[in-house]
Design an enzyme around this catalytic site. Structure first.
Site, PDB file in Angstrom:
ATOM      1  N   CYS A 163       0.790  -1.229   0.000  1.00  0.00           N
ATOM      2  CA  CYS A 163       0.000   0.000   0.000  1.00  0.00           C
ATOM      3  C   CYS A 163       0.823   1.282   0.000  1.00  0.00           C
ATOM      4  O   CYS A 163       0.259   2.377  -0.084  1.00  0.00           O
ATOM      5  CB  CYS A 163      -0.958  -0.010   1.188  1.00  0.00           C
ATOM      6  SG  CYS A 163      -1.929  -1.521   1.290  1.00  0.00           S
ATOM      7  N   HIS A 288      -3.338   7.770   6.473  1.00  0.00           N
ATOM      8  CA  HIS A 288      -3.474   6.476   5.794  1.00  0.00           C
ATOM      9  C   HIS A 288      -4.860   5.913   6.085  1.00  0.00           C
ATOM     10  O   HIS A 288      -5.539   5.437   5.178  1.00  0.00           O
ATOM     11  CB  HIS A 288      -2.379   5.522   6.249  1.00  0.00           C
ATOM     12  CG  HIS A 288      -2.356   4.234   5.502  1.00  0.00           C
ATOM     13  ND1 HIS A 288      -2.146   4.169   4.137  1.00  0.00           N
ATOM     14  CD2 HIS A 288      -2.540   2.949   5.916  1.00  0.00           C
ATOM     15  CE1 HIS A 288      -2.202   2.906   3.742  1.00  0.00           C
ATOM     16  NE2 HIS A 288      -2.435   2.147   4.802  1.00  0.00           N
ATOM     17  N   HIS A 322      -9.754   1.703  -0.266  1.00  0.00           N
ATOM     18  CA  HIS A 322      -8.286   1.602  -0.208  1.00  0.00           C
ATOM     19  C   HIS A 322      -7.807   1.084  -1.547  1.00  0.00           C
ATOM     20  O   HIS A 322      -8.048  -0.071  -1.911  1.00  0.00           O
ATOM     21  CB  HIS A 322      -7.886   0.652   0.911  1.00  0.00           C
ATOM     22  CG  HIS A 322      -6.418   0.629   1.198  1.00  0.00           C
ATOM     23  ND1 HIS A 322      -5.475   1.204   0.375  1.00  0.00           N
ATOM     24  CD2 HIS A 322      -5.713   0.105   2.243  1.00  0.00           C
ATOM     25  CE1 HIS A 322      -4.275   1.035   0.870  1.00  0.00           C
ATOM     26  NE2 HIS A 322      -4.390   0.366   2.014  1.00  0.00           N
TER      27      HIS A 322
END
Length: 400
Positions: A163, A288, A322
Site C-alpha cells: 500500500c 493512511h 483503499h
C-alpha cells in the site's frame, strides 16, 4: 518554518487521475471537498457476499489494438490517467529528450486479474487461453506500458511495497532528479480490483461490509478500491513541490503494523526534516486511515507523538476505498488539489471518534467549517503498508 535554502526543486505537475470519484479533476475535487463517497455495493469478487467497493465506472480506453501482453485493466486505468495528463505530457515530449525521461510506477496487482480470468476459463485440466500472456501480471508491466506510450527511454521500473508502492514511486522520482539521472520522471501508481486482493483482505478479516469508518469507535475494516494517478515530476521551482519524503521499515510483522506507531512516526519526521517544515506548520495531513483497528490505532499514536497539536486531517479512503498500490499517488493527488484550491478534503465517518485513541483534528465541516476553505502551504500524506513499509510525502505550494 520555511523550506531549506539548499533544497532540491521537485515540481509536481497537475495530476492525471481516475478513481471511483471520477476521471476529471473538477468532479473529483467536488466529491473530495464535499465528502461524497464513491463506493458501489458489489458481489463481483465475492459471490453471495456484496461488499462496498471503490469501483471505477467511467469508460476506459479500448485495448483491441494493443499487443496481448499489454491488455490489463491496470494498463487501461493508466491509459486514461495519461489522457487526463495530456497537457503536461505534451510539454514533456517537446522539452525533454526521451533518454532523459524516466518512469516509476507503484503497483501491487499489475495484471493478475487477467490471470484469474484465464485460469477460470481454462479450468483444472484445460490449457490457458491462446491470447493469455504471463507478461500481463509481471510487476514491471505497467511501468513499461507507460514508457512505451510516452516514448520514455530513461530508467523504467516498478515498485511494489503493497500500500505504499506509489508513494515510494514518487520518492524514487525525486531521487532520480536529484541525482541528475533524469530531467523528468512520469511517476505514480495503479491497482485494479481483482479476486486476489478482495478475498485476501477478507481472509484476514479486515474487510468491512459497510462503508468504512476510519478512526471511529465503530470501525470494523476497510473497503477495497481501484485507481490510477500519475504526475510529471520535474526539477523546477514554483507550483506544488514534492519538498520532502520519508521512508521507514517496521521489521515487526508480515502484515500488522508496529503497534506503537514508531515506524510511521519516523517516516513523517523524515519528510518534514527534508522539507524544512516544522510540525506546527503543516496545514493538512492526509491520514493512511484504513478503518482497521490496528492501523488507525498506531497512526493516531504516531501523529500524537509528532505533533503537539494535531493538524487538520482526514482519511480519504472513506471516499474511494483503499486503492492499495495506487493509494500513495492518488492521495498525493488529493493533497495537490487541496493545496491548489485552498480547501481541505472532508473526513467522512459516523462522527464518533474512538475515545481510546489520541484525539485528532478531523476535517468535519458541520463542526469546524473554518477548516474547509483557507490558504494552504504544507500538506503531508501518509502511506503505510504490509511488512511495515512506511512512506510519507510532504508537498508544498510555492508562490510563482
Amino acid at each position: 518554518m520555511s523550506l531549506s535554502a539548499n533544497r532540491q526543486p521537485c515540481r509536481l505537475s497537475r495530476p492525471g487521475v481516475v478513481c471511483s470519484l471520477g476521471d476529471d479533476l473538477e468532479t473529483i475535487a467536488d466529491a473530495l471537498f464535499n465528502g461524497r463517497r464513491g463506493l458501489t455495493s458489489s458481489a463481483a469478487f465475492t459471490p453471495e457476499r456484496a461488499l462496498p467497493l471503490g469501483m471505477v465506472t467511467c469508460a476506459l480506453p479500448d485495448w483491441d489494438d494493443w499487443p496481448p501482453e499489454q491488455r490489463s485493466r491496470n494498463n487501461r486505468l493508466l491509459a486514461l490517467a495519461m489522457q487526463r495528463l495530456n497537457g503536461p505530457l505534451d510539454t514533456l515530449r517537446e522539452s525533454v529528450a526521451p533518454e532523459r525521461i524516466g518512469v516509476v510506477i507503484g503497483t501491487s496487482t499489475s495484471g493478475i486479474g487477467e490471470t484469474e480470468r484465464a485460469i477460470a476459463e481454462a479450468g483444472r485440466e484445460g490449457p490457458l487461453p491462446e491470447a493469455f500472456r504471463y507478461a500481463n501480471q509481471e510487476l514491471g508491466a505497467p511501468a513499461h506500458f507507460v514508457a512505451q506510450r510516452i516514448g520514455a527511454q530513461g530508467p523504467v521500473y516498478a515498485l511494489s511495497t503493497a500500500c505504499s508502492s506509489s508513494a515510494r514511486a514518487l520518492a524514487s522520482a525525486r531521487r532520480l532528479l536529484a541525482s541528475g539521472t533524469c530531467d523528468a520522471v512520469v511517476a505514480g501508481g495503479a491497482d485494479s480490483l481483482c479476486r486476489l486482493t478482495v478475498n485476501g483482505f477478507a481472509s484476514l478479516e479486515a474487510i468491512s461490509e459497510r462503508p468504512c469508518l476510519p478512526f471511529s469507535a465503530q470501525r470494523d475494516g476497510i473497503n477495497i478500491g481501484e485507481a490510477a494517478a500519475l504526475f510529471v515530476v520535474t526539477p523546477e521551482d514554483g507550483g506544488i513541490q514534492l519538498s520532502g519524503t520519508g521512508e521507514s521499515s517496521d521489521a515487526y510483522h508480515v502484515s500488522a503494523p508496529r503497534p506503537d506507531g514508531s515506524g510511521a512516526h519516523e517516516a513523517m519526521r523524515q519528510a518534514l526534516a527534508m522539507g524544512g517544515c516544522a510540525p506546527e506548520a503543516v496545514d493538512y495531513l492526509n491520514l493512511h486511515g484504513t478503518g482497521t483497528h490496528h492501523n488507525d490505532s498506531m497512526e493516531a499514536k504516531a501523529v500524537a507523538a509528532l505533533f503537539a497539536t494535531s493538524p487538520p486531517c482526514s482519511s480519504t479512503k472513506a471516499l474511494t476505498g483503499h486503492t492499495l498500490g495506487a493509494a500513495g499517488a492518488l492521495e498525493a493527488a488529493f493533497c495537490w488539489l487541496a493545496l491548489d484550491r485552498g480547501r481541505l478534503p472532508v473526513h467522512v465517518f459516523d462522527a464518533v471518534p474512538d475515545p481510546e485513541l489520541p484525539p485528532l483534528d478531523y476535517v468535519m465541516p458541520t463542526v469546524t467549517p473554518e477548516h474547509t476553505s483557507r490558504p494552504l502551504t504544507y500538506a503531508l500524506s501518509n502511506s503505510f503498508a504490509f511488512g511495515g513499509n512506511n512512506a510519507a510525502l510532504l508537498m508544498t505550494r510555492e508562490e510563482a
